[in-house]
Design a protein around this motif. Structure first.
Motif, PDB file in Angstrom:
ATOM      1  N   GLN A   3      16.690  11.515   4.132  1.00 32.79           N
ATOM      2  CA  GLN A   3      15.475  10.669   4.523  1.00 32.79           C
ATOM      3  C   GLN A   3      14.541  10.015   3.286  1.00 32.79           C
ATOM      4  N   ARG A   4      14.531  11.134   2.292  1.00 34.18           N
ATOM      5  CA  ARG A   4      13.985  10.609   1.221  1.00 34.18           C
ATOM      6  C   ARG A   4      14.697   9.476   0.451  1.00 34.18           C
TER       7      ARG A   4
ATOM      8  N   GLU B 211      16.558  15.992   5.522  1.00 26.04           N
ATOM      9  CA  GLU B 211      15.155  15.564   4.792  1.00 26.04           C
ATOM     10  C   GLU B 211      15.575  15.159   3.421  1.00 26.04           C
TER      11      GLU B 211
END
Length: 318
Positions: free
Chosen positions: A203-204, A200
């Motif tokens: 991905q950011r 996560e």
């Protein structure tokens, strides 16, 4: 078919590797059980690996005007590296990296890499045609941030595949914006994403520019791209010396992407090349295509993976 070209922007140095049973205490002496003197530095190591993988490397680096510089550049040419963009700095000793490698694979570096053997913005500008004319540009972020950013921008503006090795300590946002690929080892990944690098968080980070992240995560590597991710364990080779494993990793990742292979395949090539390098002393790669193909096939059967494929060739050269 013409082989792709990669500009490698980074360090060239004399590597002196001394194998010892144990590192002596202060005031004591110890005998070396082995000795290697060779072309080294992160830039040169990656260039050697690229040449072994069928990519034509052009090295952008600094050597002194001493006899050691002569010897190392001769070796680079024999390794298939174009050194026309290597600057010979006047009244400068070529960089030196001394590695003490103990019997358990532990290493200690003593290095002499003063500012004079690091790249400047002016050096990068003088190599503009070499960088802009390559299919890929590999930049080691251990170089001064101004030089690293200048090289990355030249590659980005020319539409080349820009691969950053390390973590931006300065000009972070600017560097991320012009990067296609970022490789970070375990320590660097924590600096980049925090103590618990997650899919996560990765991905950011992609929102800031990069299209592929290759992150060390303790017992393996995590690869994250826009439409998927892949976690691969380390290979099962006995580790003799981790020096150079990351350089072979970065070179193989780049070579695979230049062949138009998808991120998951490129990831397996990277891990395979790293595993093939850490099984012998010193950071000099010795990559053989047939051996790596076998390792890549074995990694394709690894259970601990999560993959969503992107379009073939998305991260490669056009």
């Amino acid at each position: 078919m013409t082989s792709p070209v990669a500009a490698v922007v980074g360090q060239l140095a004399r590597d002196l590797v001394l194998s010892v049973d144990a590192v002596p205490d202060a005031g004591d002496a110890g005998d070396a059980t082995g000795r290697r003197e060779q072309l080294g530095g992160k830039g040169a190591n990656q260039a050697v690996a690229l040449a072994q993988l069928g990519v034509r490397p052009r090295l952008v680096a600094v050597a002194g005007d001493d006899v050691i510089g002569d010897v190392l550049l001769d070796q680079a040419r024999r390794d298939g590296i174009d050194v026309t963009a290597v600057l010979r700095r006047r009244a400068t000793l070529t960089g030196l990296i001394v590695e003490l490698l103990d019997a358990d694979g532990g290493w200690r570096y003593v290095q002499h890499l003063p500012d004079a053997v690091l790249l400047t913005e002016r050096d990068i500008e003088s190599a503009r045609d070499v960088i802009a004319g390559a299919d890929a540009v590999l930049v080691q972020l251990q170089q001064p941030s101004a030089a690293a950013l200048a090289a990355s921008r030249i590659g980005h503006d020319a539409g080349r595949l820009v691969v950053l090795d390390g973590v931006p300590e300065e000009r972070r946002d600017d560097l991320l914006a012009v990067a296609d690929v970022i490789r970070a080892d375990d320590k660097e990944a924590k600096l980049l994403l925090g103590d618990e690098p997650t899919v996560e968080n990765a991905q950011r980070l992609l929102d800031q520019g990069p299209r592929l992240l290759a992150l060390g995560v303790g017992d393996g590597n995590l690869f994250v791209w826009r439409d998927g991710h892949l976690r691969l364990p380390l290979t099962d080779e006995k580790v003799v010396d981790t020096t150079g494993g990351g350089d072979a990793f970065t070179a193989a990742l780049t070579a695979s992407l230049l062949r138009g292979e998808d991120p998951a395949t490129a990831a397996r090539w990277a891990v395979a090349a790293s595993g093939a390098t850490v099984g012998h002393p010193s950071g000099r790669p010795d990559l053989r295509t047939a051996d790596l193909e076998k390792r890549v096939a074995e990694l394709a059967t690894t259970a601990d993976t999560t993959v969503v494929r992107t379009r073939e060739g998305e991260l490669g050269s056009e």
